[in-house]
Design an enzyme around this catalytic site. Structure first.
Site, PDB file in Angstrom:
ATOM      1  N   THR A  43       0.984  -1.352  -0.054  1.00 20.11           N
ATOM      2  CA  THR A  43      -0.266   0.137  -0.147  1.00 20.11           C
ATOM      3  C   THR A  43       0.639   1.298   0.010  1.00 20.11           C
ATOM      4  OG1 THR A  43      -0.220  -0.101   2.380  1.00 20.11           O
ATOM      5  CG2 THR A  43      -1.987  -1.042   1.165  1.00 20.11           C
ATOM      6  N   LYS A  44       2.146   1.106   0.100  1.00 24.20           N
ATOM      7  CA  LYS A  44       3.079   2.370   0.295  1.00 24.20           C
ATOM      8  C   LYS A  44       3.657   2.807  -1.200  1.00 24.20           C
ATOM      9  CE  LYS A  44       2.868   2.287   4.783  1.00 24.20           C
ATOM     10  NZ  LYS A  44       1.650   0.980   4.815  1.00 24.20           N
ATOM     11  N   ASN A  45       4.015   4.072  -1.131  1.00 19.35           N
ATOM     12  CA  ASN A  45       4.609   4.480  -2.528  1.00 19.35           C
ATOM     13  C   ASN A  45       5.580   3.451  -3.314  1.00 19.35           C
ATOM     14  OD1 ASN A  45       3.280   6.439  -0.705  1.00 19.35           O
ATOM     15  ND2 ASN A  45       4.754   8.150  -1.989  1.00 19.35           N
TER      16      ASN A  45
END
Length: 377
Positions: free
Chosen positions: A182-184
């Site tokens: 879910t992170k960059n």
């Protein structure tokens, strides 16, 4: 319109190629070629003193708790509006958690109220840079200095974000990052411990290597290695590191796209804030925007739930975020009873919108249009 998920993992470069390269090298266990490449990337780009890839941000936080030498009864100040890992890492060492409220303008820890939470038993302060927006680190670090406390930055959401020109993760004594899907920047699961305080440098590597001085042995610094401290299996495989390094090669491209998406959400929904219908994210003048997530704050829980339902009818998956940790089934009996009103407001009213690298302009425009229609009706 096709279904728009909240999040979508993506390939952007040589992820598959690098994984195959790692396998062909004959070493896919941890601390190989791609792990070293990732370490060098972060140390060179952000000036971090020492970094160690971990299997998750949770593991990095657990390493920080060990390094901080948390003992049963020690107190650790943590925002209540955060993921359970932030607190769990210190609870596992026997700490008593003293929960802090959020700011009125951001979900970040209210630094102005820190002083009143400190007691002779306080050992550390853990700050969470929510949505990649910096906490007020000058106030926090000065408070820690006056009381001889250790500061750990939970920078899970804060890659490539800055406070007064300093990279987040470089200011506290220790910091933890996440590369969850879910992170960059992603590697499926994955994380990183940043060690900024020289006191913790050598021991961090030993804890990382299951309590042994194995890493020093492989560098030729000692002629044999053994069990010298507590530790665990915190380092990730080369498969994870290879995937991660391929993403890091495209960091600027990823960041540019995410910040563009963030700005388009902001511009598209600004009229609703001007009408007093919603609150948009606030960016303090000391912080930068890394485009990690975009949220709106509704007026109340019922309105947020109705909006979630409306978006779902149009195949848009929008989600709320954290439940207050001080009111959790596990910790409510241990909390000191203080009310945390801003935490409660974000728990009930904050809504996160779809945000991922491959989100298309027409999809984002549709999301904005549906939100506007909801409030018109």
């Amino acid at each position: 319109m096709k279904k728009i998920p909240f999040n979508k993992p993506f390939l952007i470069g040589k992820e598959v190629e690098y994984i195959a390269e790692a396998v062909k090298s004959g070493k896919i266990s941890g601390n190989g070629m791609f792990t070293k490449k990732c370490h060098e990337f972060f140390e060179q780009r952000y000036g971090f003193a020492k970094v160690l890839l971990t299997t998750s941000c949770t593991d990095a936080l657990e390493m920080a708790a060990i390094l901080t030498n948390i003992q049963p009864g020690d107190e650790v100040i943590i925002p209540s509006y955060t993921f359970v890992s932030t607190a769990n890492a210190f609870v596992l060492r026997g700490a008593k958690i003293i929960f802090a409220d959020s700011e009125a303008q951001t979900p970040n820890l209210d630094a102005s109220a820190l002083e009143e939470l400190i007691t002779p038993r306080t050992k550390a302060i853990v700050v969470v840079h929510y949505a990649g927006v910096a906490c007020d680190m000058d106030v926090i670090m000065e408070c820690a200095r006056q009381h001889d406390l250790i500061v750990i930055e939970d920078a899970a959401q804060a890659i490539d974000a800055y406070y007064k020109g300093k990279p987040l993760g470089s200011i506290g004594h220790l910091a933890a990052f996440s590369f969850h899907e879910t992170k960059n920047i992603i590697s499926g699961e994955g994380g990183m411990l940043v060690v900024n305080d020289e006191r913790f440098r050598d021991r961090a590597e030993i804890i990382w290597e299951k309590g042994t001085n194995r890493a020093a042995f492989f560098r030729g610094e000692i002629n044999k290695y053994g069990w010298v401290d507590v530790g665990s299996s915190f380092l990730p495989s080369e498969v994870i590191a290879a995937f991660l390094y391929a993403q890091l090669e495209h960091l600027e491209q990823i960041q540019e796209k995410r910040v563009t998406l963030w700005n388009q959400y902001y511009d598209g929904l600004l009229s609703l804030e001007e009408q007093g219908r919603i609150q948009l994210p606030v960016l303090p003048d000391y912080a930068t925007n890394n485009g990690h997530l975009f949220y709106i704050v509704c007026q109340n829980l019922a309105e947020r739930q109705a909006l979630i339902g409306c978006l779902k009818e149009h195949q848009i998956h929008a989600v709320f975020h954290y439940l207050s940790l001080h009111e959790s089934p596990f910790y409510q009996d241990k909390h000191d009873g203080r009310k945390l009103p801003n935490t409660a407001r974000y728990m009930d009213c904050l809504l996160r919108l779809p945000m991922y690298y491959e989100l298309e302009n027409e999809e984002q425009e549709f999301i904005i249009e549906m939100i506007q229609k909801f409030f018109e009706e």
